[in-house]
Design an enzyme around this catalytic site. Structure first.
Site, mmCIF file in Angstrom:
data_model
loop_
_atom_site.group_PDB
_atom_site.id
_atom_site.type_symbol
_atom_site.label_atom_id
_atom_site.label_comp_id
_atom_site.label_asym_id
_atom_site.label_seq_id
_atom_site.Cartn_x
_atom_site.Cartn_y
_atom_site.Cartn_z
ATOM 1 N N THR A 1 -0.724 -11.841 7.969
ATOM 2 C CA THR A 1 -1.526 -10.631 8.259
ATOM 3 C C THR A 1 -1.410 -10.550 9.885
ATOM 4 O OG1 THR A 1 -3.690 -9.704 8.336
ATOM 5 C CG2 THR A 1 -3.843 -12.072 8.050
ATOM 6 N N THR B 1 -4.503 -6.164 6.651
ATOM 7 C CA THR B 1 -3.631 -6.592 5.424
ATOM 8 C C THR B 1 -4.478 -7.322 4.667
ATOM 9 O OG1 THR B 1 -1.843 -6.953 6.949
ATOM 10 C CG2 THR B 1 -1.288 -7.623 4.801
#
Length: 295
Positions: A210, A160
Site C-alpha cells: 500500500t 489501498t
C-alpha cells in the site's frame, strides 16, 4: 495441521489528527470473522478474497465502496490476488461499474487463461460473471480517503486494502484492492493489480503493498520481499529492506507480509498504516500507528 494466521491492512497514509475508532472496530470484526473461517478449514485464497470483500464493502477505506474518483470524476478500481500453493494469479485494472474488484480478479484467475483484464474488457467480463454492479455511483461511493491526503497537490497520495493469509494446510495467499491515488489521471494503473509489484504469494511468503504505487512497481516490491525470504532472510528484514528502498527513492507507503511459519511483518514509512492481524497463538491485534496496540 498448521495453526492459521492472517494480517490485513486498510491502507498507509493514516494521519494522527484523524480518529480511526470506526476502522479499528471494523478491522477487528473482519479478523474475528476470518479466524472462524480459517478454523473451520477454509483455504487461504478464499479467506484472502473474503477479507478484502469485507474491506471493500465497508466504505471505510480507499477501495471498493470507499473509492475516490479520478480527474474526470470516474471511479476506476484495481485489484489482484495470488495463490501461493499454485502460483496462480488474477487481476483487474481500471474496472468501472462494479462493487468488488477483488471478486472480478478471482473470476479472471478461475475462468480465463489470463492473469489481468483491464478497462472495458474487464467490465464486460465482470458483467458476464454476473458480479454486483454499482447502479448509482453518486450515492454508493463514500470517498473514504478524505482527510488522509498528506501530500502537496499534484503528488501521489494513496489508499489501498489487502490481506495475507496462512491456512491450516500451510497454504499462503494474498489479495489487494484499491481505487488508486487520489486525483489520478484517467487510465492510471498503480502497483495493486500487478502481481510482483503490489501482491505476491508463493510457498515462502505472502505480501500486500500500500502506498505510492509507482515506486512499488519500479522495484517489484511484493515479489522482492518474498524472494528475499526464499533466499534465507527473515521476513521482517526482507520487508523492512523493501520499504527502506521505497523511502530512498522518495516514495512512501507500507506493506504487510506473512511467512509459512506464521510470522508477521508490517513496515511503513508514512505516519500510520491501518492494520490488524491474527497470530498463530490466536491473538488478535489492531494498530494504526506504531504505538500501543488496540489488543
Amino acid at each position: 495441521m498448521v495453526r492459521p494466521a492472517l494480517i490485513l491492512h486498510g491502507g498507509a497514509g493514516a494521519r494522527r489528527e484523524r480518529n480511526y475508532d470506526q476502522e479499528v472496530v471494523h478491522m477487528r470484526q473482519v479478523v474475528e470473522a476470518m479466524q472462524a473461517r480459517l478454523v473451520a478449514g477454509a483455504s487461504a485464497l478464499d479467506v484472502a478474497v473474503e477479507t478484502v470483500v469485507m474491506l471493500e464493502d465497508s466504505g471505510l477505506y480507499v477501495a471498493g465502496r470507499g473509492a475516490s474518483p479520478n480527474l474526470d470524476g470516474e471511479y476506476e478500481l484495481d485489484a489482484s490476488l495470488m495463490d501461493g500453493a499454485t502460483q496462480k494469479a488474477g487481476a483487474v485494472a481500471a474496472l468501472q461499474g462494479f462493487k468488488n474488484p477483488i471478486r472480478a480478479a478471482r473470476a479472471v484467475m478461475d475462468h480465463t487463461p489470463h492473469v489481468m483484464l483491464a478497462g472495458q474488457g474487464a467490465a464486460r467480463f465482470a458483467a458476464r460473471q454476473k458480479l454486483d454492479r454499482v447502479e448509482d455511483p453518486d450515492n454508493w461511493f463514500t470517498r473514504a480517503g478524505k482527510g488522509e491526503d498528506n501530500h502537496p497537490p499534484g503528488t501521489l497520495s494513496h489508499g489501498t486494502v489487502g490481506a495475507c493469509v496462512l491456512d491450516t494446510q500451510g497454504r499462503l495467499a494474498a489479495a489487494t484492492s484499491t481505487a488508486g491515488v487520489f486525483g489520478k489521471m484517467p487510465g492510471r494503473v498503480g502497483d495493486t493489480p500487478i502481481p510482483a509489484a503490489g501482491t505476491w504469494a508463493d510457498g515462502h511468503a505472502a505480501v500486500s503493498c500500500t502506498g505510492q504505487g509507482e515506486y512499488f512497481i519500479r522495484i517489484a516490491a511484493a515479489a522482492r520481499t518474498a524472494l528475499s525470504v526464499a533466499a534465507g532472510h527473515s521476513l521482517n528484514d526482507a520487508a523492512q529492506a523493501t520499504i527502506g528502498l521505497i523511502g530512498q527513492m522518495g516514495g512512501d507507503g507500507g506493506l504487510i507480509a506473512l511467512d509459512r511459519e506464521g510470522r508477521i511483518a508490517d513496515p511503513f514509512n508514512s505516519q500510520g498504516m491501518k492494520r490488524a492481524w491474527l497470530d498463530t497463538d490466536g491473538r488478535i491485534v489492531v494498530r494504526v500507528f506504531n504505538d500501543t496496540p488496540h489488543a
